[in-house]
Design a protein around this motif. Sequence first.
Motif, mmCIF file in Angstrom:
data_model
loop_
_atom_site.group_PDB
_atom_site.id
_atom_site.type_symbol
_atom_site.label_atom_id
_atom_site.label_comp_id
_atom_site.label_asym_id
_atom_site.label_seq_id
_atom_site.Cartn_x
_atom_site.Cartn_y
_atom_site.Cartn_z
ATOM 1 N N SER A 266 75.582 81.465 25.972
ATOM 2 C CA SER A 266 76.485 80.355 26.301
ATOM 3 C C SER A 266 77.764 80.871 26.959
ATOM 4 O O SER A 266 78.298 80.230 27.877
ATOM 5 C CB SER A 266 76.819 79.552 25.038
ATOM 6 O OG SER A 266 77.623 80.311 24.141
ATOM 7 N N LEU B 203 76.820 81.859 30.526
ATOM 8 C CA LEU B 203 76.647 80.674 31.363
ATOM 9 C C LEU B 203 77.999 80.137 31.827
ATOM 10 O O LEU B 203 78.136 79.683 32.976
ATOM 11 C CB LEU B 203 75.883 79.590 30.599
ATOM 12 C CG LEU B 203 74.375 79.808 30.414
ATOM 13 C CD1 LEU B 203 73.797 78.733 29.507
ATOM 14 C CD2 LEU B 203 73.655 79.811 31.755
ATOM 15 N N GLU C 233 70.439 73.760 31.915
ATOM 16 C CA GLU C 233 71.207 74.651 32.786
ATOM 17 C C GLU C 233 70.677 76.080 32.690
ATOM 18 O O GLU C 233 70.557 76.779 33.700
ATOM 19 C CB GLU C 233 72.686 74.610 32.392
ATOM 20 C CG GLU C 233 73.585 75.478 33.256
ATOM 21 C CD GLU C 233 75.019 75.472 32.765
ATOM 22 O OE1 GLU C 233 75.834 76.250 33.308
ATOM 23 O OE2 GLU C 233 75.327 74.712 31.826
ATOM 24 N N LEU C 234 70.337 76.494 31.474
ATOM 25 C CA LEU C 234 69.779 77.829 31.272
ATOM 26 C C LEU C 234 68.404 77.943 31.906
ATOM 27 O O LEU C 234 68.102 78.947 32.586
ATOM 28 C CB LEU C 234 69.699 78.138 29.768
ATOM 29 C CG LEU C 234 68.957 79.411 29.369
ATOM 30 C CD1 LEU C 234 69.618 80.632 29.998
ATOM 31 C CD2 LEU C 234 68.880 79.546 27.857
#
Length: 302
Positions: free
Chosen positions: A195, A198, A234-235
């Motif tokens: 996280s 990202l 998103e990942l």
Amino acid sequence: SEPNETSNKEQEEHTSNIDKNTVAVILLETSATAMDANSEWNRAVARWTPVLSSTDGTPRLWKALFSRKDCDLDTQCIISACSLSWCPFNVALCRDWILSNTNDLSNYDIQGIVNFLLQTSGQQSAHAPYCQQETFSTSTSFQTKESVGNLVNIAFECAKQAGQVIDQRNNVASWLHLLLLVAQTGKRQTNHMISILLSKVEEAKCDGIRMLTGEAILRIYSYYPWHVNLGNPELRKLLVDTSISIDWREWRTPLDEHLNNMFRGLKQSPNQRLVQGLIDLSKGHPLILLRKLDLMAEILQG
């Protein structure tokens, strides 16, 4: 008189330790201004600093050691010698000091810090999941969100200075090795680390940094697929985009042996159980299965 003798002895030992540490600091601070890298003085610094500071360290010593990025003396050799010579308690104190001083990494030799953390982790290779010495996975000081965040910041700063990830099977940059050791500690730490990475992708102002971070996340996923939560769209998009832009088919993943056995079984004696196993795996980790397209084509053609 016996208690007094014991007290005097302890005081002498304490004084001796302080004196040794002070001498080590003076050696480091003085040699940082030396002009001749081959001088006897600098060779003495490289030889005696690890010995003098083996059992007792202070913030002044650690700052002097890791602030030598512009010094001609081979600082990396001194850091390596210190990591091998220092007692475990001294190493632990230095680790805690490093993690509490990540706000302004520009003042420190970031590559030296990464090397120290790796050399004192007890793990000699990024590819070895276990080792006999204490590692990040057994050290509570590396389990918290704060410490994971600090380690990511250290690795990311080192990555920006070092350049691109080497996208080969066995070549793993030192900063990426550090991230893989963090991932080894468990699912919670891995997903917190991802996280943070990202968010750095979103903040990146150039394509090079975004690509660098994407490759790092893909390598983490490749090594520890069971640790990574793929629920974040998103990942997933970042993993797909990165996997398209580089050749990662030869990267290591713990699922490879299992997949190879399944494909070998299908080739020799096809059955519904093996087919269902591949279907289940493809639902959870489709990217990893796609690395085996050549092998699947070979089986279908056979």
